[in-house]
Design an enzyme around this catalytic site. Structure first.
Site, PDB file in Angstrom:
ATOM      1  CG  HIS A  41      99.420 -33.040 -22.233  1.00  0.00           C
ATOM      2  ND1 HIS A  41      98.205 -32.652 -22.756  1.00  0.00           N
ATOM      3  CD2 HIS A  41     100.068 -33.679 -23.235  1.00  0.00           C
ATOM      4  CE1 HIS A  41      98.114 -33.054 -24.017  1.00  0.00           C
ATOM      5  NE2 HIS A  41      99.242 -33.684 -24.324  1.00  0.00           N
ATOM      6  CG  HIS A  56     102.601 -38.074 -31.428  1.00  0.00           C
ATOM      7  ND1 HIS A  56     101.674 -38.981 -30.981  1.00  0.00           N
ATOM      8  CD2 HIS A  56     101.977 -36.876 -31.404  1.00  0.00           C
ATOM      9  CE1 HIS A  56     100.531 -38.361 -30.723  1.00  0.00           C
ATOM     10  NE2 HIS A  56     100.693 -37.068 -30.961  1.00  0.00           N
ATOM     11  N   GLY A  57     104.153 -39.985 -28.713  1.00  0.00           N
ATOM     12  CA  GLY A  57     103.832 -41.255 -28.072  1.00  0.00           C
ATOM     13  C   GLY A  57     105.019 -41.963 -27.442  1.00  0.00           C
ATOM     14  NE  ARG A  78      94.934 -29.111 -30.716  1.00  0.00           N
ATOM     15  CZ  ARG A  78      95.166 -30.202 -31.473  1.00  0.00           C
ATOM     16  NH1 ARG A  78      96.227 -30.934 -31.273  1.00  0.00           N
ATOM     17  NH2 ARG A  78      94.314 -30.551 -32.415  1.00  0.00           N
ATOM     18  CG  HIS A 121     100.473 -27.963 -30.681  1.00  0.00           C
ATOM     19  ND1 HIS A 121      99.961 -29.178 -31.078  1.00  0.00           N
ATOM     20  CD2 HIS A 121     100.029 -27.065 -31.601  1.00  0.00           C
ATOM     21  CE1 HIS A 121      99.256 -29.023 -32.194  1.00  0.00           C
ATOM     22  NE2 HIS A 121      99.269 -27.741 -32.519  1.00  0.00           N
ATOM     23  CB  THR A 148      99.526 -33.914 -33.707  1.00  0.00           C
ATOM     24  OG1 THR A 148      99.528 -32.774 -32.859  1.00  0.00           O
ATOM     25  CG2 THR A 148      99.783 -33.473 -35.133  1.00  0.00           C
ATOM     26  NE  ARG A 179      92.344 -29.485 -28.241  1.00  0.00           N
ATOM     27  CZ  ARG A 179      92.211 -30.502 -29.110  1.00  0.00           C
ATOM     28  NH1 ARG A 179      92.758 -31.665 -28.847  1.00  0.00           N
ATOM     29  NH2 ARG A 179      91.530 -30.344 -30.232  1.00  0.00           N
ATOM     30  NE  ARG A 218      89.379 -27.547  -9.768  1.00  0.00           N
ATOM     31  CZ  ARG A 218      89.509 -28.002  -8.513  1.00  0.00           C
ATOM     32  NH1 ARG A 218      89.886 -27.211  -7.547  1.00  0.00           N
ATOM     33  NH2 ARG A 218      89.246 -29.259  -8.254  1.00  0.00           N
ATOM     34  CD  GLU A 234     108.935 -33.683 -33.793  1.00  0.00           C
ATOM     35  OE1 GLU A 234     109.428 -32.546 -33.658  1.00  0.00           O
ATOM     36  OE2 GLU A 234     108.148 -34.186 -32.971  1.00  0.00           O
ATOM     37  CG  ASN A 280     104.703 -30.986 -25.888  1.00  0.00           C
ATOM     38  OD1 ASN A 280     103.923 -30.489 -25.081  1.00  0.00           O
ATOM     39  ND2 ASN A 280     104.443 -31.040 -27.171  1.00  0.00           N
ATOM     40  CD  GLU A 338     104.611 -29.807 -31.121  1.00  0.00           C
ATOM     41  OE1 GLU A 338     103.388 -29.973 -30.959  1.00  0.00           O
ATOM     42  OE2 GLU A 338     105.446 -30.595 -30.700  1.00  0.00           O
TER      43      GLU A 338
HETATM   44  N1  PXP Z   1     106.100 -33.763 -31.657  1.00  0.00           N
HETATM   45  C1  PXP Z   1     105.004 -33.180 -32.209  1.00  0.00           C
HETATM   46  C2  PXP Z   1     105.165 -32.499 -33.517  1.00  0.00           C
HETATM   47  C3  PXP Z   1     103.755 -33.199 -31.544  1.00  0.00           C
HETATM   48  O1  PXP Z   1     102.683 -32.622 -32.116  1.00  0.00           O
HETATM   49  C4  PXP Z   1     103.682 -33.801 -30.271  1.00  0.00           C
HETATM   50  C5  PXP Z   1     102.392 -33.763 -29.513  1.00  0.00           C
HETATM   51  O2  PXP Z   1     102.045 -32.448 -29.227  1.00  0.00           O
HETATM   52  C6  PXP Z   1     104.840 -34.363 -29.739  1.00  0.00           C
HETATM   53  C7  PXP Z   1     106.035 -34.357 -30.458  1.00  0.00           C
HETATM   54  C8  PXP Z   1     104.863 -34.998 -28.385  1.00  0.00           C
HETATM   55  O3  PXP Z   1     104.006 -36.106 -28.352  1.00  0.00           O
HETATM   56  P1  PXP Z   1     103.700 -36.777 -26.949  1.00  0.00           P
HETATM   57  O4  PXP Z   1     102.966 -35.749 -26.129  1.00  0.00           O
HETATM   58  O5  PXP Z   1     102.846 -37.940 -27.317  1.00  0.00           O
HETATM   59  O6  PXP Z   1     105.001 -37.164 -26.334  1.00  0.00           O
END
Ligand code: PXP
Length: 255
Positions: A17, A201-202, A52, A50, A108, A56, A25, A158, A14, A77
């Site tokens: 970020h 996630h995480g 959004r 994603h 999320t 953002r 910036r 997921e 993903n 996403e």
């Molecule tokens: N899967 C989904 C559906 C998510 O919304 C996210 C965060 O955007 C992730 C995976 C990845 O999460 P992380 O950035 O915490 O690894």
């Protein structure tokens, strides 16, 4: 009891970020599409981003460029809104992952309430499936949500691993063990119902290694940790280390 085979575990990287950093910036750098290319060279099986509602991090043109310029599947996403479904139908990514979205949240925070929003989510699934887009639903490892996902025709879920990862990070071993149990049982139930199972996630190296041992899970989507780690070791090294962690976990797959 250990079993020796499980399907290949795919890694979706993903790149949200990278866009967060760019947007801090303004301007064009760092470029999330460049990050996507590097991640693929380092072993990512696909790219996740994603879009959004508040734009953002990822913006519309990032999504269009990812679709046009990367050589691996794009997992888009998005919230199940008319606007986002329209954008997905125009871009035609390989996959869409429907996620819940609140403007005030930092990330999320929970899974989709599929059981409570069957009609709305089923409608989005129908439109996306008709365009040959693989649809997954981002949900908690909750039997009611998993059964609802199967009932409305989602081919993939997921599982949200955020709560498990947070409990581990906070040293809450009992709560983490409870979440782990839910994830394992949820993955088994989903596979039994004919759903393809992803998770994310995480996740970091340690949690990805652990979750890779659950044989029903065939894809992990990982962003924040990898992009953070790449500040120190570079994106290529971070993706390779993640791939290695996943392969180690997969080698001791759980029955
Ligand atoms: N899967 C989904 C559906 C998510 O919304 C996210 C965060 O955007 C992730 C995976 C990845 O999460 P992380 O950035 O915490 O690894």
């Amino acid at each position: 009891m250990a079993v020796t085979t499980a399907p290949k575990l795919r890694l979706g990287v993903n790149v949200d970020h990278v866009a967060t950093l760019r947007n801090a910036r303004g301007g064009r750098l760092p470029d999330p599409v460049r990050a996507a290319r590097l991640a693929i060279e380092a072993g990512a099986d696909g790219i996740t981003a994603h879009l959004r509602e508040d734009r953002r991090h990822i913006r519309d043109d990032d999504m269009a460029r990812l679709r046009a310029e990367i050589a691996r599947p794009l997992n888009f996403e998005m919230a199940a809104t008319d606007e986002m479904v329209g954008i997905a139908l125009a871009i035609r990514p390989h996959a869409v992952c429907l996620v819940p979205e609140k403007r005030e949240e930092r990330t999320t925070e929970g899974g989709l309430d599929v059981a409570g929003n069957r009609e709305k989510i089923a409608h989005a699934i129908r439109l996306l499936k008709a365009a040959n887009i693989r649809v997954s639903l981002f949900i908690a490892a909750d039997p009611a949500q998993i059964e609802a996902a199967a009932a409305i025709g989602a081919p993939v879920i997921e599982i949200h691993t955020g709560a498990w990862c947070e409990h581990l990070a906070d040293g809450e071993r009992g709560a983490a063990a409870g979440e782990w149990d839910n994830i394992r049982k949820g993955a088994a139930l989903a596979a039994q119902l004919g759903l393809e199972v992803h998770a994310g996630h995480g996740l970091d190296y340690a949690t990805a290694e652990e979750i890779a041992a659950i044989p029903q899970i065939v894809e992990l989507n990982i962003g924040h940790f990898l992009i953070g780690e790449s500040v120190f070791v570079g994106l290529e090294a971070a993706v390779k280390a993640m791939r290695d962690a996943m392969d180690r976990g997969r080698a001791r797959v759980l029955a």
